[in-house]
Design a protein around this motif. Sequence first.
Motif, PDB file in Angstrom:
ATOM      1  N   THR A  31       0.849  -1.354   0.055  1.00  0.00           N
ATOM      2  CA  THR A  31       0.116  -0.045   0.000  1.00  0.00           C
ATOM      3  C   THR A  31       0.823   1.198   0.046  1.00  0.00           C
ATOM      4  OG1 THR A  31       0.009   0.044   2.358  1.00  0.00           O
ATOM      5  CG2 THR A  31      -1.784  -1.233   1.326  1.00  0.00           C
ATOM      6  N   VAL A  32       0.073   2.305  -0.280  1.00  0.00           N
ATOM      7  CA  VAL A  32       1.061   3.489  -0.588  1.00  0.00           C
ATOM      8  C   VAL A  32       1.405   3.924   1.189  1.00  0.00           C
ATOM      9  CG1 VAL A  32      -1.045   5.104  -0.086  1.00  0.00           C
ATOM     10  CG2 VAL A  32       0.934   5.757  -1.132  1.00  0.00           C
ATOM     11  N   ASN A  33       0.684   3.657   2.196  1.00  0.00           N
ATOM     12  CA  ASN A  33       1.117   3.989   3.308  1.00  0.00           C
ATOM     13  C   ASN A  33       2.232   3.286   3.823  1.00  0.00           C
ATOM     14  OD1 ASN A  33      -0.730   6.060   3.700  1.00  0.00           O
ATOM     15  ND2 ASN A  33      -2.489   4.628   4.536  1.00  0.00           N
ATOM     16  N   ALA A  34       2.182   1.952   3.449  1.00  0.00           N
ATOM     17  CA  ALA A  34       3.410   1.053   3.842  1.00  0.00           C
ATOM     18  C   ALA A  34       4.660   1.350   3.231  1.00  0.00           C
ATOM     19  CB  ALA A  34       2.892  -0.525   3.466  1.00  0.00           C
ATOM     20  N   VAL A  35       4.555   1.806   1.983  1.00  0.00           N
ATOM     21  CA  VAL A  35       5.898   2.226   0.875  1.00  0.00           C
ATOM     22  C   VAL A  35       6.308   3.489   1.656  1.00  0.00           C
ATOM     23  CG1 VAL A  35       6.791   2.822  -1.223  1.00  0.00           C
ATOM     24  CG2 VAL A  35       5.243   0.816  -0.661  1.00  0.00           C
ATOM     25  N   THR A  36       5.487   4.587   1.956  1.00  0.00           N
ATOM     26  CA  THR A  36       5.704   5.752   2.412  1.00  0.00           C
ATOM     27  C   THR A  36       6.567   5.611   3.906  1.00  0.00           C
ATOM     28  OG1 THR A  36       3.538   6.350   3.064  1.00  0.00           O
ATOM     29  CG2 THR A  36       4.500   7.360   1.082  1.00  0.00           C
ATOM     30  N   ALA A  37       5.592   4.850   4.688  1.00  0.00           N
ATOM     31  CA  ALA A  37       6.279   4.459   6.058  1.00  0.00           C
ATOM     32  C   ALA A  37       7.611   3.909   6.085  1.00  0.00           C
ATOM     33  CB  ALA A  37       5.344   3.754   6.945  1.00  0.00           C
ATOM     34  N   GLY A  40      10.332   6.532   4.563  1.00  0.00           N
ATOM     35  CA  GLY A  40      10.498   7.838   4.981  1.00  0.00           C
ATOM     36  C   GLY A  40      10.326   8.874   4.237  1.00  0.00           C
ATOM     37  N   VAL A  41       9.892   8.508   3.073  1.00  0.00           N
ATOM     38  CA  VAL A  41       9.602   9.648   1.907  1.00  0.00           C
ATOM     39  C   VAL A  41       8.052   9.919   1.865  1.00  0.00           C
ATOM     40  CG1 VAL A  41       9.425  10.045  -0.638  1.00  0.00           C
ATOM     41  CG2 VAL A  41      11.291   8.748   0.336  1.00  0.00           C
ATOM     42  N   SER A  42       7.901  11.179   1.919  1.00  0.00           N
ATOM     43  CA  SER A  42       6.433  11.694   1.905  1.00  0.00           C
ATOM     44  C   SER A  42       5.461  11.534   0.809  1.00  0.00           C
ATOM     45  CB  SER A  42       6.505  13.053   2.021  1.00  0.00           C
ATOM     46  OG  SER A  42       6.942  13.785   0.861  1.00  0.00           O
ATOM     47  N   LEU A  43       4.217  11.209   1.284  1.00  0.00           N
ATOM     48  CA  LEU A  43       3.285  10.914   0.310  1.00  0.00           C
ATOM     49  C   LEU A  43       3.300  11.961  -0.955  1.00  0.00           C
ATOM     50  CD1 LEU A  43       0.773   9.191  -0.644  1.00  0.00           C
ATOM     51  CD2 LEU A  43      -0.579  10.622   0.489  1.00  0.00           C
ATOM     52  N   GLY A  44       3.653  13.270  -0.628  1.00  0.00           N
ATOM     53  CA  GLY A  44       3.727  14.196  -1.823  1.00  0.00           C
ATOM     54  C   GLY A  44       4.894  14.145  -2.495  1.00  0.00           C
ATOM     55  N   SER A  45       5.879  13.794  -1.966  1.00  0.00           N
ATOM     56  CA  SER A  45       7.244  13.312  -2.975  1.00  0.00           C
ATOM     57  C   SER A  45       6.823  11.985  -3.791  1.00  0.00           C
ATOM     58  CB  SER A  45       8.455  12.932  -1.975  1.00  0.00           C
ATOM     59  OG  SER A  45       9.436  12.938  -2.707  1.00  0.00           O
ATOM     60  N   LEU A  46       6.237  11.069  -3.224  1.00  0.00           N
ATOM     61  CA  LEU A  46       5.933   9.724  -4.151  1.00  0.00           C
ATOM     62  C   LEU A  46       4.933  10.114  -5.415  1.00  0.00           C
ATOM     63  CD1 LEU A  46       4.740   6.323  -2.975  1.00  0.00           C
ATOM     64  CD2 LEU A  46       3.452   7.408  -4.592  1.00  0.00           C
ATOM     65  N   TYR A  47       3.888  11.111  -4.923  1.00  0.00           N
ATOM     66  CA  TYR A  47       3.114  11.480  -6.058  1.00  0.00           C
ATOM     67  C   TYR A  47       3.810  12.756  -7.016  1.00  0.00           C
ATOM     68  CZ  TYR A  47      -1.079   9.361  -4.329  1.00  0.00           C
ATOM     69  OH  TYR A  47      -1.886   8.507  -3.726  1.00  0.00           O
TER      70      TYR A  47
END
Length: 197
Positions: A31-37, A40-47
Amino acid sequence: MVKQQRGEATVDLLLTTALRVYAESGQQGFTVNAVTAASGVSLGSLYHHFGSFDGLAAALYTRCMGRLFEELTRAVVRTRTARTGVRALVRAYLRFTQEHRDAALFLHASAYAGYLAVHAEEIRAAKESQLADITAWMGTRMAKGEIVPLPGPLVEVLVMGPVAEAARRWLASTYDLDLDEAARALPDAIWRSLAPA
């Protein structure tokens, strides 16, 4: 320049972490939450880098596919005959599956994932580019009459179909399939399906 390097490092971190999360947690935990957690990369950076979580998954698929095709290409271009080339291709695929289990698992599990459909055109273009040397090698062998002349997609089915199914079954761990045994049996069996009469 520094900003570009930081961006490339972030992309690499996200892709590496995404593969690890998938390998450790499976499709349900990917999930997006698992990957960002985990990264340590923010959701905004992923997007920012991938547009969406599907974009990240498609980029990861393309990266894993590229690594597989690099191995296949390296194996094939060193060979001198059609027979040794097809055999090398089969063995390289099975070896990649054993040595890069996480990447192989992601590739095989992604076959019907939504992100492949959403990003189908870019994945198809990447695949075509990454397979160019193997396609050229096959075309040369067909032109010389060393391989039965068939459309590229049918050759891919004859070569990759049995190998991919063997890999899928081995990865699923629910079948009693030995990849070493497959590496001994499949190369000649697949070669016979392509050898001229």
